[in-house]
Design an enzyme around this catalytic site. Structure first.
Site, PDB file in Angstrom:
ATOM      1  N   LYS A  58     121.226 -98.259 -16.678  1.00 56.49           N
ATOM      2  CA  LYS A  58     121.971 -99.361 -17.237  1.00 56.49           C
ATOM      3  C   LYS A  58     121.486 -99.112 -18.896  1.00 56.49           C
ATOM      4  CE  LYS A  58     123.776-104.162 -17.253  1.00 56.49           C
ATOM      5  NZ  LYS A  58     124.943-103.745 -17.446  1.00 56.49           N
TER       6      LYS A  58
ATOM      7  N   ARG B 235     116.654-103.738 -10.698  1.00 56.05           N
ATOM      8  CA  ARG B 235     117.372-102.652 -11.382  1.00 56.05           C
ATOM      9  C   ARG B 235     116.691-102.301 -12.821  1.00 56.05           C
ATOM     10  NH1 ARG B 235     123.746-103.557 -12.207  1.00 56.05           N
ATOM     11  NH2 ARG B 235     122.848-104.944 -13.924  1.00 56.05           N
TER      12      ARG B 235
ATOM     13  N   GLU C  46     134.721 -96.649 -12.654  1.00 62.43           N
ATOM     14  CA  GLU C  46     134.481 -98.121 -12.406  1.00 62.43           C
ATOM     15  C   GLU C  46     135.194 -98.686 -13.880  1.00 62.43           C
ATOM     16  OE1 GLU C  46     130.282 -98.897 -13.028  1.00 62.43           O
ATOM     17  OE2 GLU C  46     130.005 -97.063 -14.420  1.00 62.43           O
TER      18      GLU C  46
ATOM     19  N   ARG D 191     110.967 -90.438 -36.156  1.00 62.68           N
ATOM     20  CA  ARG D 191     112.097 -89.763 -35.666  1.00 62.68           C
ATOM     21  C   ARG D 191     111.955 -88.432 -35.186  1.00 62.68           C
ATOM     22  NH1 ARG D 191     116.932 -87.679 -35.323  1.00 62.68           N
ATOM     23  NH2 ARG D 191     118.843 -88.827 -34.917  1.00 62.68           N
TER      24      ARG D 191
ATOM     25  N   TYR E  33     118.869-102.204 -20.642  1.00 60.40           N
ATOM     26  CA  TYR E  33     119.371-103.659 -20.553  1.00 60.40           C
ATOM     27  C   TYR E  33     119.930-104.411 -19.362  1.00 60.40           C
ATOM     28  CZ  TYR E  33     124.447-103.320 -20.639  1.00 60.40           C
ATOM     29  OH  TYR E  33     125.776-103.115 -20.294  1.00 60.40           O
TER      30      TYR E  33
HETATM   31  N1  PDD Z   1     128.181-105.094 -17.302  1.00 58.65           N
HETATM   32  N2  PDD Z   1     129.497-101.108 -14.334  1.00 58.65           N
HETATM   33  C1  PDD Z   1     129.252-101.362 -15.672  1.00 58.65           C
HETATM   34  C2  PDD Z   1     129.571-100.089 -16.439  1.00 58.65           C
HETATM   35  C3  PDD Z   1     128.557-102.453 -16.280  1.00 58.65           C
HETATM   36  O1  PDD Z   1     128.389-102.487 -17.452  1.00 58.65           O
HETATM   37  C4  PDD Z   1     128.475-103.708 -15.516  1.00 58.65           C
HETATM   38  C5  PDD Z   1     127.776-104.847 -15.971  1.00 58.65           C
HETATM   39  C6  PDD Z   1     128.750-103.461 -14.083  1.00 58.65           C
HETATM   40  C7  PDD Z   1     128.310-104.632 -12.887  1.00 58.65           C
HETATM   41  O2  PDD Z   1     127.154-104.626 -12.924  1.00 58.65           O
HETATM   42  P1  PDD Z   1     126.262-106.248 -12.597  1.00 58.65           P
HETATM   43  O3  PDD Z   1     127.230-106.599 -11.185  1.00 58.65           O
HETATM   44  O4  PDD Z   1     125.228-106.054 -12.208  1.00 58.65           O
HETATM   45  O5  PDD Z   1     126.808-106.921 -13.597  1.00 58.65           O
HETATM   46  C8  PDD Z   1     129.330-102.099 -13.387  1.00 58.65           C
HETATM   47  C9  PDD Z   1     127.448-106.162 -17.810  1.00 58.65           C
HETATM   48  C10 PDD Z   1     127.837-107.469 -17.376  1.00 58.65           C
HETATM   49  C11 PDD Z   1     127.675-106.290 -19.443  1.00 58.65           C
HETATM   50  O6  PDD Z   1     127.409-105.210 -20.077  1.00 58.65           O
HETATM   51  O7  PDD Z   1     127.982-107.046 -20.268  1.00 58.65           O
END
Ligand code: PDD
Length: 284
Positions: free
Chosen positions: A148, A52, A180, A100, A33
């Site tokens: 992601k 990304r 993070e 599945r 996503y």
């Molecule tokens: N989250 N680290 C994680 C684990 C994240 O899920 C996100 C983003 C970031 C920051 O990435 P970016 O700057 O590209 O948004 C770092 C989004 C906002 C979400 O899941 O809602």
């Protein structure tokens, strides 16, 4: 208001949108996503998110059902149809629906879904004036956080732990150092140096992170990309997080300990201003 969403090539009202119960996003979290913010009805750093997205798909050997131009057109159409002036656009691509099987199926059409979330006060967020409180928790996610994926249960558990502790978010710790936040990148400031963990499989390469670090360097601030501990964070002058939904957000408390003066720091506040200003100008 009923939103217009996008599913597999069609714009339709949200209550008419469906995906298969055999979708691998549902069965295996086999999907990726992106979240892109909208300010003044325009997309913030769309190119970064598209890049990304392609990387996440490549890492999972998943086909991209759209070109970047098509994706941009879909984002813009959803902004228009839902009259979003400030908010977020969520994009999810899964490997698609198949019988599945743990092995990736062949010849399956990916599922693509986009939806909007109107959110006033993204830029003018009152939290930026008071700062966030975070707790620390162990990082128990899988080892490829640079992809992601829609596997977000542990971050949800972290948010719930934070909520239960009267905080806003959790910073995750692995091998004694911070990885993070649950949905953001984490930073501390000591003297005039911004410290944030280096990129690798352990964290998501934030699109906001890349822009903020570039802007910090351009503003002659020192950036040190290295791991830091929670004890180091507690003794820092400032702390903050970055993400597409919070931009630059000061952190004023970690595990009940006030950071610096206990108020949003000058570096985080300045970076938030610079980021919003520059990104608004570059928005498309
Ligand atoms: N989250 N680290 C994680 C684990 C994240 O899920 C996100 C983003 C970031 C920051 O990435 P970016 O700057 O590209 O948004 C770092 C989004 C906002 C979400 O899941 O809602």
């Amino acid at each position: 208001m009923t939103r217009t969403v996008y599913v597999n090539g069609t714009y339709l009202p949200e209550h008419e949108a469906t995906v298969s119960i055999f979708d691998r996003g549902f069965l295996f979290a086999d999907g990726v996503y992106e979240v892109t913010s909208v300010l003044d009805g325009k997309l913030i750093d769309f190119a970064g998110h598209a890049k990304r997205l392609q990387r996440s798909l490549d890492e999972l050997e998943m086909a991209n059902p759209t070109t970047e131009d098509e994706l941009l057109a879909i984002h813009r159409e959803l902004v228009r149809a839902n009259t979003i002036t400030e908010g977020l656009i969520y994009l999810q691509i899964t490997r698609g629906a198949a019988d599945r099987d743990f092995a990736y199926p062949e010849g399956v059409t990916p599922t693509i879904v986009l939806f909007t979330q109107a959110k006033t006060g993204l830029a003018d967020n009152p939290m930026a004036k008071v700062g966030m409180k975070v707790i620390s928790i162990e990082d128990q996610r899988w080892g490829r956080r640079d992809i992601k994926t829609v596997q977000l249960l542990y971050p949800s558990m972290g948010k719930m732990a934070a909520k239960a502790a009267g905080a806003h978010d959790a910073w995750m710790v692995e091998d004694g150092v911070v990885t993070e936040g649950t949905s953001n990148n984490a930073y501390i400031v000591k003297g005039n140096t911004i410290i944030t963990r280096q990129l690798g499989h352990e964290i998501l390469s934030g699109i906001t992170r890349a822009a903020v670090l570039r802007m910090a360097r351009e503003a002659q601030m020192k950036v040190d990309e290295r791991p830091f501990t929670i004890d180091e964070a507690k003794a820092a002058d400032e702390a903050f997080v970055t993400s597409a939904s919070t931009f630059v957000m000061p952190v004023v408390e970690i595990d009940g300990v006030a950071i610096g003066t206990g108020a949003p720091g000058a570096v985080a506040t300045r970076l938030r201003e610079i980021y919003l200003d520059e990104m608004r100008k570059a928005a498309i």
